[in-house]
Design an enzyme around this catalytic site. Structure first.
Site, PDB file in Angstrom:
ATOM      1  CE1 TYR A   1     -11.645  53.962 -14.896  1.00 38.37           C
ATOM      2  CE2 TYR A   1     -12.726  55.671 -13.609  1.00 38.37           C
ATOM      3  CZ  TYR A   1     -12.460  55.083 -14.825  1.00 38.37           C
ATOM      4  OH  TYR A   1     -12.986  55.622 -15.974  1.00 38.37           O
TER       5      TYR A   1
ATOM      6  CD  GLU B   1     -11.623  54.143 -18.712  1.00 33.98           C
ATOM      7  OE1 GLU B   1     -12.721  54.054 -18.181  1.00 33.98           O
ATOM      8  OE2 GLU B   1     -11.159  53.265 -19.456  1.00 33.98           O
TER       9      GLU B   1
END
Length: 390
Positions: free
Chosen positions: A109, A197
């Site tokens: 991530y 993101e």
């Protein structure tokens, strides 16, 4: 402003961020031809909505042939995709992204967001990438690495390498990962993003690093510098009342309660919502008409509040500093007279020209209740909303 995954990837690709090959499809036949053109053994068909959790909701599926991609597209297009971010009503799928299947080794991530506590961007990375990153943040926050960025000097190479090592990437990929992260920050900064993101940030079995997903939100206050981004806006993904409010530069967010609020100033608006909750009610919206609101904007705001079918009562809470109480009162009365009101309205006015404003309200002949202070206003509007709902 939010944009779709495929739009975010197109923009990131221009900054040198590696993304999968993908083709947008808006019909089953387009999905079929996209899968044929990509030519991989597996393609991924991904629903394009402004919400996370698509995989768990059935909005991301693998297809082993072009025919299967067409059938998946037929099932997805037009469906109401429900995720933890859409609410129980779901969001209609109108667009798909068909992407090449990649040999997944490990998922990570990456994210960049403005940290309000430090007033600076923070670059986040975690080896626990994938669909459950929110649970990781809530239950094991120590698994999320962070690097705070000084905007004056930018995201430094040593910070990128530190995050790359922290992810446990192979040593031969550290420089590649650092370059990836720096390209990501350059995109974040130059696009005036408020959120960027990559989840998952993918390591493939053939040792490539790729942005398998991309979520990009823009800072609305900087959109005047990016007129070319305005065409990326998808109005189907936005609340109709919020779209209408944006036409008048009103700061409006629809909520799930039944007491509408019209306030001037974001701080007072938050306090108004809090005191409604304290009095046992539920706010139906956040609405800041601004410190220098015109009568036209006040009328527009009142129309938008009453257009919400869930509203059982309205609280108007105005502190007249720059904006005059009498002007707000005339705007509210004008809007009420033109569209009619079927719910009780509580008005609390303080500040500039408050006596004149109260006179306008009292002499309007409309069913308005004048409150004395915020506590009194909240208690009165909650009581009236309960009676209206009964």
């Amino acid at each position: 402003m939010k944009i779709h995954e495929y739009q975010g990837k197109e923009l990131l690709g221009k900054y040198g961020v590696p993304v999968p090959r993908g083709i947008v499809a808006r019909s089953p036949e387009e999905a079929y031809h996209a899968a044929k053109e990509l030519g991989t053994d597996i393609v991924v068909v991904k629903a394009q909505i402004h919400a996370g959790g698509r995989g768990k909701g059935g909005g991301v599926k693998l297809a082993k042939s072009a025919d299967e991609a067409r059938e998946i597209a037929r099932q997805m297009l037009g469906m109401k995709l429900k995720t933890h971010q859409t609410g129980p009503e779901g969001q209609e799928v109108r667009t798909l992204l068909v992407e090449e299947g990649l040999p997944i080794d490990k998922e990570f991530y990456l994210g960049i967001v403005l940290d309000r506590q430090s007033g600076r961007p923070v670059f986040m990375a975690s080896s626990a990438g994938g669909m459950d990153i929110e649970e990781v943040a809530a239950e094991t926050p120590e698994q999320i690495l962070k690097e705070t960025i000084d905007p004056a000097i930018g995201f430094r190479p040593y910070q990128a390498r530190k995050l790359a090592f922290g992810l446990g990437l192979p040593s031969e990929l550290i420089n590649q990962a650092a370059k990836f992260m720096q390209s990501l920050y350059t995109a974040y900064e130059q696009m005036d993003a408020s959120l960027l993101e990559i989840n998952p940030f993918l390591l493939t079995k053939d040792k490539r690093l790729i942005a398998l997903d991309a979520k990009v939100n823009f800072d609305d206050n900087a959109m005047f510098r990016h007129q070319d981004f305005l065409g990326l806006r998808d109005l189907h993904e936005e609340e109709p009342l919020e779209i209408e409010a944006s036409k008048y530069d009103l700061n409006y967010i629809k909520l799930d309660g039944n007491i509408a609020c019209m306030v001037n100033g974001a701080g007072l608006a938050m306090a108004t919502m809090d005191i409604i909750k304290l009095a046992g009610g539920e706010p139906a919206n956040f609405l800041d008409v601004g410190g220098g609101a015109s009568q036209e904007r006040v009328e527009a705001a009142f129309r938008i509040l009453l257009a919400d079918q869930n509203v059982q009562a309205v609280l108007i809470n105005i502190f007249g500093g720059i904006v005059r109480c009498d002007m707000v009162a005339r705007g509210v009365v004008g809007a009420a007279q033109s569209i009619g009101i079927k719910v009780p309205v509580v008005v609390r006015l303080e500040g500039t020209n408050v006596e004149e404003g109260q006179r306008v309200i009292k002499e309007s002949g409309l069913n308005f209740t004048v409150a004395n202070g915020m506590k009194d206003a909240a208690e009165k509007v909650v009581t009236l909303a309960e009676k209206q709902a009964a």
